[in-house]
Design an enzyme around this catalytic site. Structure first.
Site, PDB file in Angstrom:
ATOM      1  N   ASP A  78       0.851  -1.195   0.000  1.00  0.00           N
ATOM      2  CA  ASP A  78       0.000   0.000   0.000  1.00  0.00           C
ATOM      3  C   ASP A  78       0.883   1.239   0.000  1.00  0.00           C
ATOM      4  O   ASP A  78       1.635   1.484   0.949  1.00  0.00           O
ATOM      5  CB  ASP A  78      -0.903  -0.023   1.233  1.00  0.00           C
ATOM      6  CG  ASP A  78      -1.901   1.133   1.240  1.00  0.00           C
ATOM      7  OD1 ASP A  78      -1.977   1.862   0.229  1.00  0.00           O
ATOM      8  OD2 ASP A  78      -2.603   1.310   2.252  1.00  0.00           O
ATOM      9  N   ASP A  80       0.604   4.941   0.286  1.00  0.00           N
ATOM     10  CA  ASP A  80      -0.417   5.888   0.738  1.00  0.00           C
ATOM     11  C   ASP A  80       0.019   7.331   0.493  1.00  0.00           C
ATOM     12  O   ASP A  80       1.172   7.709   0.774  1.00  0.00           O
ATOM     13  CB  ASP A  80      -0.674   5.675   2.228  1.00  0.00           C
ATOM     14  CG  ASP A  80      -2.076   6.095   2.625  1.00  0.00           C
ATOM     15  OD1 ASP A  80      -2.897   6.354   1.729  1.00  0.00           O
ATOM     16  OD2 ASP A  80      -2.343   6.162   3.835  1.00  0.00           O
ATOM     17  N   HIS A 115      -2.311   0.765  -4.738  1.00  0.00           N
ATOM     18  CA  HIS A 115      -2.243  -0.578  -4.174  1.00  0.00           C
ATOM     19  C   HIS A 115      -1.528  -1.474  -5.177  1.00  0.00           C
ATOM     20  O   HIS A 115      -1.887  -1.503  -6.352  1.00  0.00           O
ATOM     21  CB  HIS A 115      -3.642  -1.134  -3.909  1.00  0.00           C
ATOM     22  CG  HIS A 115      -4.372  -0.428  -2.815  1.00  0.00           C
ATOM     23  ND1 HIS A 115      -5.716  -0.620  -2.554  1.00  0.00           N
ATOM     24  CD2 HIS A 115      -3.940   0.482  -1.904  1.00  0.00           C
ATOM     25  CE1 HIS A 115      -6.076   0.130  -1.533  1.00  0.00           C
ATOM     26  NE2 HIS A 115      -5.027   0.814  -1.132  1.00  0.00           N
ATOM     27  N   GLU A 139       2.874   0.510   3.426  1.00  0.00           N
ATOM     28  CA  GLU A 139       2.428  -0.605   4.254  1.00  0.00           C
ATOM     29  C   GLU A 139       2.519  -1.887   3.437  1.00  0.00           C
ATOM     30  O   GLU A 139       2.203  -1.884   2.240  1.00  0.00           O
ATOM     31  CB  GLU A 139       0.993  -0.396   4.740  1.00  0.00           C
ATOM     32  CG  GLU A 139       0.834   0.752   5.713  1.00  0.00           C
ATOM     33  CD  GLU A 139      -0.566   0.825   6.302  1.00  0.00           C
ATOM     34  OE1 GLU A 139      -1.020  -0.175   6.887  1.00  0.00           O
ATOM     35  OE2 GLU A 139      -1.212   1.875   6.158  1.00  0.00           O
TER      36      GLU A 139
END
Length: 718
Positions: A78, A80, A115, A139
């Site tokens: 991820d 972000d 993603h 992440e």
């Protein structure tokens, strides 16, 4: 279409899908099959992609999600807050990462993140979350989490690639740990390696040589878990003993993520296992893993004496499992909830409990049946049944005679203070609550928004819970799958649209069968079609003028027009919505206490709104008559005539004959009945057609024609 994306096709092979709703600043996962909150560690709360797409519409969710588990190969990355307003990557670290990791990439629901989904193994020294000074974050997860799925492909990266994720370790400047955490060694044993091997063999913990088709990685992990127990988590000893086992091969020393495949496997085992063997305590029985053989079960006399050993282990965890010989699926009951799952999903559950994945699971065989009047288990004519009906807490309350005042206000508002209709509805509802049977009558609530139609459904959902399907829409009706009818007492059809002849015909055709038939055929994705007893009762909410065709002779529908907006009522406050839901138990007690008048359960009333629908429906007869007279084949095609082919009512040759009959104006009786039945949604005799269409509208006259050399009665029109 999201299913056209190669990556989504790959993910769709796994029944690990959920739906999610945005609540405040959090995306909460929900079960696509019942609308309840889901957990990323409970496979029973997930579904396949078709169930998720249906649940997305049914429960008004914001999007789809995929749960990552230890048994799938996927890693979720991820990125972000890395995109600018033009959807360009604004962070240098993210640009470099995307250069190295070229796999499926999509834009996140927020629109400012990415993603990435990769097939691979996440190095265990990588931290799950890293924050950067510019406000962006990275992440990474491979299990125990779910990822949202948008299908908005970024930069043409539409396929999942298998990659070596040790590349993530090169981002040390971005605060990703690259140091291996120290291994905690707890060794209480004084036995040498040969003694440990001998002990494991005697206890049935030593593996056999793998066979073709075996999952070597699972066998490695299972054996490593055992070694962690018997060797006191001494990784050096575990490694020496593993090298003497039939599982040893070249892969064991393969460099992986700054370490080796073998070392990473042993480290995981040490993290997973809680207790260790201590000869002084003679705690052999503390080993958390059953002895196993090539089939994944115990390899000793215990297996022969008790083939259901694993079934009993699951029972101690509050889980009952059986194999349904009718559905050819595993039934599983946990927390008073019953689900049917595939073998792979059951193996995942077993792995989470005992740390291994058995190939064969011996469990009792039953046929699951939804029978509210039957005991939990019973046998008929040598066949064993297990009851899928479990009463909800609010279906077991003590009866009272008074309805909660605020619930009464809601019903009076919906029924516009029509005491007779309201009384019939309450009697209908109490019958379902008390007797748990099909009534043969459906209730349609029409009119303005904000009158309480949806609130009534929410109230009933609190009482009936899993025995009620809600928010079923036209999209569900148009699908070949109908899991929302499976073992339900109440089915709520929401915002039924009937803006054209074909839509109304679809709704009517389906409802006619569902309301009146004794049995239903249930079609679910990846499951056999099954015929079940019909317990369904229908509540239909619609803001359309004509949600479904209703004829003058109808005995199926009660129609209520709702025009009183709740916010305009004196008794309504901002707390009223929640107060009504809080009185679900009180309303359930009232339903339990009503003396049901069974003679009125199926009673229907010709309300003004129903009368208007009947008049509109009758005008359709005129349209059919005109289209027949004009030989207007296009009108029939526009109004759903092709459905006779889809339903296999006619074959391809007969379909050509039928179209030619309309265009030539000579229509054999058998085809005329098929045409009218398909358009109106009801089976009609030629006598009815003559009386209601041909004679009053002077369509034509009866004659005899030859077809395939045989004399056939027909109607000459035009």
């Amino acid at each position: 279409m999201i299913m056209e994306i190669p990556a989504i096709k790959a993910l769709s092979r796994y029944a690990q899908w959920v739906i999610w709703k945005k609540e405040r600043d959090t995306k909460i996962p929900y079960n696509p099959n019942n609308g309840k909150k889901a957990s990323s560690t409970d496979p029973l709360a997930w579904g396949d992609i078709d169930e998720a797409q249906a649940g997305l519409v049914r429960y008004g969710a914001n999007g789809l999600g995929f749960v990552l588990t230890k048994s799938d190969p996927f890693v979720f990355i991820d990125l972000d807050h890395v995109l600018d307003e033009n959807k360009r990557v604004k962070c240098e670290w993210a640009r470099q990462l995307l250069k190295e990791i070229k796999s499926y990439t999509e834009i996140s629901p927020s629109g400012d993140g990415l993603h990435v989904v990769v097939s691979g193994k996440l190095p265990d020294y990588i931290k799950h979350k890293t924050k950067f000074d510019d406000g962006s974050a990275l992440e990474v997860y491979e299990s125990g989490r779910y990822m949202t799925i948008t299908g908005e492909v970024f930069d043409g990266r539409d396929d999942i690639k298998e990659l070596d994720l040790s590349i993530l370790g090169e981002f040390a400047e971005h605060k990703i740990e690259t140091k291996n955490a120290p291994v905690q060694i707890e060794s209480a044993t004084t036995l040498d390696d040969e003694a440990i091997i001998d002990l494991m063999k005697r206890k049935g913990q030593w593996p056999d040589a793998p066979k073709d088709g075996d999952d070597w990685s699972s066998l490695d992990m299972s054996f490593a878990n055992r070694l962690a127990f018997w060797c006191g988590k001494d990784i050096e000893r575990m490694d020496r003993i593993f090298r003497q086992s039939p599982l040893m091969r070249q892969k064991w020393d393969r460099p992986t993520a700054g370490s080796t495949y073998g070392r990473i496997t042993l480290k995981k085992a040490c993290d997973f296992v809680d207790s260790v063997y201590d000869p002084a305590l003679r705690n052999e029985s503390d080993c958390p893993f059953e002895p196993y053989n090539e089939e994944g079960g115990p390899r000793n006399d215990k297996e022969e004496k008790d083939p259901l050993w694993l079934y009993k282990v699951l029972l101690t965890k509050g889980i009952e499992v059986w194999f349904d010989i009718k559905l050819e699926k595993y039934g599983i009951k946990r927390n008073n909830r019953v689900d049917y799952i595939a073998k792979s999903s059951l193996q995942q559950i077993v792995f989470e409990i005992i740390g291994k994945t058995p190939k064969n699971i011996a469990v009792p065989t039953y046929i699951g049946a939804y029978e509210p009047s039957k005991p939990e288990k019973w046998e008929e004519e040598g066949i064993k049944y297990i009851n899928l009906f479990k009463p909800t807490p609010l279906m077991k309350v003590k009866p009272v005679k008074e309805m909660p005042e605020i619930v009464k206000n809601l019903l009076l508002n919906l029924f516009d203070y029509d005491a007779k209709s309201m009384g019939l509805f309450i009697n209908w509802l109490a019958f379902i609550y008390q007797y748990k049977e099909r009534t043969g009558v459906a209730w349609i609530f029409m009119g303005k928004q904000g009158t309480g139609k949806g609130l009534l459904v929410d109230l009933l959902k609190k009482i009936f819970e899993e025995h009620m399907s809600s928010n079923i829409t036209d999209a569900n009706l148009d699908s070949q799958f109908n899991p929302y009818l499976y073992n339900k007492l109440i089915v709520h059809l929401n915002e039924v649209s009937a803006d054209n002849r074909k839509s109304r015909m679809l709704v009517k055709n389906r409802l006619k069968t569902w309301i009146t038939d004794e049995t239903l055929y249930i079609n679910r994705k990846n499951m056999k079609e099954v015929e079940i007893k019909n317990f369904c009762n229908f509540i239909i909410n619609s803001n359309e003028t004509i949600p479904v065709d209703i004829e003058d002779s109808d005995r199926r529908f009660n129609v209520i027009e709702c025009n009183n907006v709740l916010k305009e009522q004196e008794w309504w406050t901002t707390e009223s919505y929640q107060e009504i839901l809080n009185n679900a138990e009180g309303f359930a007690k009232y339903l339990a206490g009503i003396k049901v008048d069974r003679s009125k359960v199926n009673e229907v009333v010709m309300s003004e709104k129903k009368k208007a629908i009947v008049e509109t429906t009758e005008s359709v007869l005129k349209q059919i008559a005109k289209a027949l007279t004009d030989r207007d084949i296009e009108w029939f095609l526009d109004n759903g005539l092709e459905g006779v082919v889809e339903k296999n009512i006619v074959n391809d040759f007969q379909w050509e004959e039928l179209q030619e009959a309309i265009t030539t104006g000579v229509i054999p009786n058998k085809y005329l009945m098929i045409i009218v039945e398909q358009i109106l949604g009801d089976s009609k005799t030629i006598t009815w057609i003559k009386r209601n269409i041909i004679t009053p509208y002077q369509v034509g006259e009866t004659t005899v024609v030859k077809m395939a050399g045989k004399p056939i009665r027909a109607i000459v029109v035009g």
